[in-house]
Scaffold this active site. Structure first.
Site, short mmCIF file in Angstrom:
data_model
loop_
_atom_site.label_atom_id
_atom_site.label_comp_id
_atom_site.label_asym_id
_atom_site.label_seq_id
_atom_site.Cartn_x
_atom_site.Cartn_y
_atom_site.Cartn_z
N HIS A 160 0.83 -1.21 0.00
CA HIS A 160 0.00 0.00 0.00
C HIS A 160 0.87 1.26 0.00
CE1 HIS A 160 -3.31 -2.50 2.13
NE2 HIS A 160 -3.78 -2.18 0.94
N CYS A 247 -2.91 0.18 9.73
CA CYS A 247 -4.02 -0.67 9.24
C CYS A 247 -4.97 -1.16 10.31
CB CYS A 247 -3.51 -1.88 8.48
SG CYS A 247 -1.83 -2.23 8.61
C1 CIR Z 1 -3.90 -7.84 3.02
O1 CIR Z 1 -3.09 -8.32 2.24
O2 CIR Z 1 -4.90 -7.24 2.65
C2 CIR Z 1 -3.65 -8.02 4.50
N1 CIR Z 1 -3.00 -9.27 4.73
C3 CIR Z 1 -2.82 -6.90 5.06
C4 CIR Z 1 -3.52 -5.56 4.99
C5 CIR Z 1 -2.76 -4.47 5.65
N2 CIR Z 1 -3.47 -3.26 5.57
C6 CIR Z 1 -2.91 -2.06 5.55
O3 CIR Z 1 -1.71 -1.94 5.53
N3 CIR Z 1 -3.71 -1.02 5.45
#
Ligand code: CIR
Length: 254
Positions: A160, A247
């Site tokens: 991201h 997140c």
């Molecule tokens: C994903 O791949 O969507 C999750 N395993 C990790 C998401 C992390 N989210 C973020 O950094 N905003």
């Protein structure tokens, strides 16, 4: 009082989405303890916690940031880029409805909240495997009437935009220049992560305190040397799910 929306860890996190890292066993008890410490830190720093119920069937649901983009005037419920994550928005939308006017991303748009960095009235949006141009366009349409400028930013090498850059102080961002071009943020002041700590750019700024992951001590020393007040948290188990500090919460600065 500012509000932080969080959600407890799903045991299904062992089946989480992974894009840039290899799967490793996640110690659920340790991950839960780290998440609870994270929530306690938010509470200690003045946030009222709104904890959503655990979603046993949604592996990545602890990462609530991706389900919405919240500004003072409204909240945009996203259409997350990973299909497995789209049901996560239901409970997040219900929680936000009490606090904000809502807008929604619609197909074919995709956007993860982790791709959105707001600095004042500037909103930077990463173009990634999760966020497409239509997602950026729909966010622009929702936010422009409130005076926000939405700027698309190319990102490579990480999941991201906020894996590559976060705000660390008034007018200052912390960047990994291998993953995003620092010139996109001019005239903001740019600090860089220690080269040995590529994933260190994801920090969480809460008023005047900067929460950082304790896995990145060299970058923390840089930040502290610049006069920033930091709190270091162990996020090592959540990092195995490709998650980091921003997140795990949606912040409403009410
Ligand atoms: C994903 O791949 O969507 C999750 N395993 C990790 C998401 C992390 N989210 C973020 O950094 N905003």
């Amino acid at each position: 009082m500012p509000i932080a929306i969080t959600r407890g860890l799903s045991p299904a996190i062992v089946r989480c989405e992974l894009t840039h890292i290899e799967r490793q066993p996640i110690d659920l008890a340790a991950a839960r303890a780290q998440h609870e410490r994270y929530e306690r830190t938010l509470a200690e720093l003045g946030y009222e916690l709104v904890r959503l119920p655990v979603e046993p069937e949604l592996p990545d649901s602890v990462f609530v940031e991706d389900a919405a983009v919240v500004v003072d005037e409204l909240a945009v419920i996203t259409r997350p880029g990973a299909p497995s994550r789209r049901p996560e928005t239901v409970a997040v939308e219900a929680a936000l409805a009490a606090h904000r006017t809502l807008a929604r991303h619609n197909e074919p748009a995709t956007l993860d909240g982790g791709d959105v960095l707001r600095v004042g009235k500037r909103v930077f949006v990463g173009l990634t495997s999760r966020t497409n141009p239509e997602g950026i366009e729909q966010l622009r349409a929702a936010l422009a009437p409130c005076g926000y400028t939405v700027e698309g930013v190319a990102v490579s090498g990480c999941l991201h935009l906020k894996s590559a850059v976060t705000q660390v102080g008034a007018g200052t961002v912390l960047v990994n220049p291998d993953w995003v071009d620092p010139s996109a943020f001019a005239p903001l002041l740019v600090m860089t992560v220690d080269p040995a700590e590529p994933a260190a750019a994801n920090t969480l700024l809460l008023e005047k305190t900067l929460v950082v992951a304790d896995a990145y001590p060299c970058t923390a020393v840089r930040l502290e040397g610049a006069g920033l007040t930091t709190v270091r948290l162990d996020m090592s188990e959540l990092a195995k799910a490709e998650g980091a500090l921003t997140c795990c919460s949606l912040l409403l600065n009410d």
